[in-house]
Design an enzyme around this catalytic site. Structure first.
Site, mmCIF file in Angstrom:
data_model
loop_
_atom_site.group_PDB
_atom_site.id
_atom_site.type_symbol
_atom_site.label_atom_id
_atom_site.label_comp_id
_atom_site.label_asym_id
_atom_site.label_seq_id
_atom_site.Cartn_x
_atom_site.Cartn_y
_atom_site.Cartn_z
ATOM 1 N N ASP A 11 0.858 -1.179 0.000
ATOM 2 C CA ASP A 11 0.000 0.000 0.000
ATOM 3 C C ASP A 11 0.893 1.227 0.000
ATOM 4 O O ASP A 11 2.094 1.134 0.288
ATOM 5 C CB ASP A 11 -0.886 -0.013 1.263
ATOM 6 C CG ASP A 11 -1.777 1.205 1.345
ATOM 7 O OD1 ASP A 11 -2.520 1.464 0.386
ATOM 8 O OD2 ASP A 11 -1.717 1.944 2.353
ATOM 9 N N SER A 12 0.289 2.391 -0.261
ATOM 10 C CA SER A 12 1.041 3.644 -0.207
ATOM 11 C C SER A 12 1.521 3.946 1.212
ATOM 12 O O SER A 12 2.433 4.753 1.390
ATOM 13 C CB SER A 12 0.146 4.784 -0.694
ATOM 14 O OG SER A 12 -1.058 4.804 0.052
ATOM 15 N N CYS A 74 -3.802 -0.898 -2.013
ATOM 16 C CA CYS A 74 -4.068 0.515 -2.311
ATOM 17 C C CYS A 74 -5.014 0.660 -3.505
ATOM 18 O O CYS A 74 -4.745 0.138 -4.590
ATOM 19 C CB CYS A 74 -2.743 1.212 -2.620
ATOM 20 S SG CYS A 74 -2.910 2.974 -2.904
ATOM 21 N N GLU A 153 -6.537 8.749 9.877
ATOM 22 C CA GLU A 153 -5.229 8.583 10.516
ATOM 23 C C GLU A 153 -5.159 9.303 11.858
ATOM 24 O O GLU A 153 -4.474 8.876 12.775
ATOM 25 C CB GLU A 153 -4.113 9.076 9.571
ATOM 26 C CG GLU A 153 -3.966 8.143 8.386
ATOM 27 C CD GLU A 153 -2.683 8.321 7.588
ATOM 28 O OE1 GLU A 153 -1.771 9.032 8.044
ATOM 29 O OE2 GLU A 153 -2.606 7.716 6.498
ATOM 30 N N CYS A 185 -11.295 3.258 -0.857
ATOM 31 C CA CYS A 185 -10.010 3.733 -0.322
ATOM 32 C C CYS A 185 -9.738 2.941 0.950
ATOM 33 O O CYS A 185 -10.663 2.658 1.713
ATOM 34 C CB CYS A 185 -10.094 5.223 -0.012
ATOM 35 S SG CYS A 185 -8.637 5.883 0.821
ATOM 36 N N HIS A 187 -8.624 3.700 3.718
ATOM 37 C CA HIS A 187 -8.913 4.339 5.003
ATOM 38 C C HIS A 187 -10.405 4.391 5.353
ATOM 39 O O HIS A 187 -10.769 4.542 6.506
ATOM 40 C CB HIS A 187 -8.398 5.776 4.999
ATOM 41 C CG HIS A 187 -6.915 5.894 5.038
ATOM 42 N ND1 HIS A 187 -6.111 5.349 4.067
ATOM 43 C CD2 HIS A 187 -6.092 6.507 5.918
ATOM 44 C CE1 HIS A 187 -4.846 5.627 4.356
ATOM 45 N NE2 HIS A 187 -4.815 6.318 5.466
HETATM 46 N N1 DGL Z 1 -4.050 3.839 0.176
HETATM 47 C C1 DGL Z 1 -4.663 4.912 -0.585
HETATM 48 C C2 DGL Z 1 -5.850 4.343 -1.383
HETATM 49 O O1 DGL Z 1 -6.462 3.358 -1.008
HETATM 50 C C3 DGL Z 1 -5.078 6.072 0.292
HETATM 51 C C4 DGL Z 1 -3.931 6.899 0.826
HETATM 52 C C5 DGL Z 1 -3.131 7.615 -0.245
HETATM 53 O O2 DGL Z 1 -3.617 8.593 -0.840
HETATM 54 O O3 DGL Z 1 -2.010 7.174 -0.485
HETATM 55 O O4 DGL Z 1 -6.191 4.876 -2.409
#
Ligand code: DGL
Length: 269
Positions: A11-12, A74, A153, A185, A187
């Protein structure tokens, strides 16, 4: 035949831990190696070109661990760089877009689906295209909700400010009379209660991470890659920046303690 090699998940940053949580619930004996690119997060506002470049490096981190499959947790990467991972890795690759789209099409009764995600995910139209490919009769309305990422977060899960922002973001979707909403997403599952409340509990919420875990289970079965051991699995965590914040915030995303978090080699610092 049993295969104890780990599933690689990336993931990012921290958000992908919600996908690890879903995977662990569904596949409690699978070993997992997770990589979060915490030095370069967020990916959501970045151009597809940059995200594709980062994705290549993220994939290489996982391949060093001899993973048997790769899960792109991600949504932004799954939306703009799934092919990058598929070309690089000689193992099965699962992104979150198709499983999420598929679950949404199965859930909708009025054929009106909303999709929320990062700017990159929404601009890519990946969910809309995937949904319309499964059922061209479905109407899709998509909206970016970038502020949900820092709110999750910060742990502002049931906060008044989050509710206010959610109302602002989701109001245009309610005008379109959606009956199903994809939480596109990593989050957003943390903000599920607020989102559900703002939509007056009338819209089915689809967690792409949970849908992806079901797809991964099926894929492992089809490929004969399941780990049939009943031992406690090994979960390993790697990040590209120093791990302090990841450890602190990660517990909330994962649902339990993380244990040791390693710094991946090959990144600046
Ligand atoms: N993990 C990213 C997503 O699911 C969200 C956080 C980011 O912008 O890196 O798109």
């Amino acid at each position: 035949m049993s295969n104890s090699r780990p599933i690689g998940v990336f993931d990012s940053g921290i958000g992908g831990l919600t996908v690890v949580r879903a995977l662990s619930q569904r596949l409690p004996h699978e070993n997992i190696v997770y990589f979060g690119d915490t030095a370069r997060v967020p990916y959501g506002p970045k151009s597809p070109q940059v995200v594709r470049e980062y994705t290549l490096q993220d994939t290489d981190v996982l391949l060093e661990h001899d993973v048997k499959a790769i899960v792109i947790a991600c949504n932004t990467v799954s939306a703009v760089a799934l092919d990058v991972v598929q070309k690089r890795a000689r193992v099965p690759v699962v992104g979150v877009i198709l499983p999420g789209a598929d679950a949404a099409v199965r859930a909708t009764t009025k054929k009106r689906i909303g999709v929320i995600g990062t700017l990159g995910t929404i601009l890519s139209n990946a969910y809309t295209n995937a949904i319309r490919q499964i059922d061209p009769a479905v109407q899709v309305v998509a909206a970016p909700c970038p502020l949900f990422v820092p709110l999750a977060e910060e742990g502002w899960i049931d906060h008044k400010a989050t509710e206010l922002i959610a109302k602002e973001y989701l109001f245009p979707l309610t005008l379109e009379k959606i009956d199903t909403l994809v939480l596109g997403c990593t989050h957003y599952p943390l903000l599920r209660n607020v989102i559900d409340g703002v939509l007056h509990h009338r819209v089915t919420l689809i967690d792409s991470g949970a849908a992806t875990a079901a797809t991964v289970e099926q894929m492992l079965r089809d490929e004969g890659l399941q780990n049939t051991s009943t031992m406690k699995p090994n979960l390993q965590f790697y990040v590209s920046d120093i791990p302090h914040k990841f450890m602190e915030v990660g517990e909330r995303f994962l649902g339990h303690k993380l244990g040791k978090v390693h710094r991946a080699g090959g990144f600046a610092g």
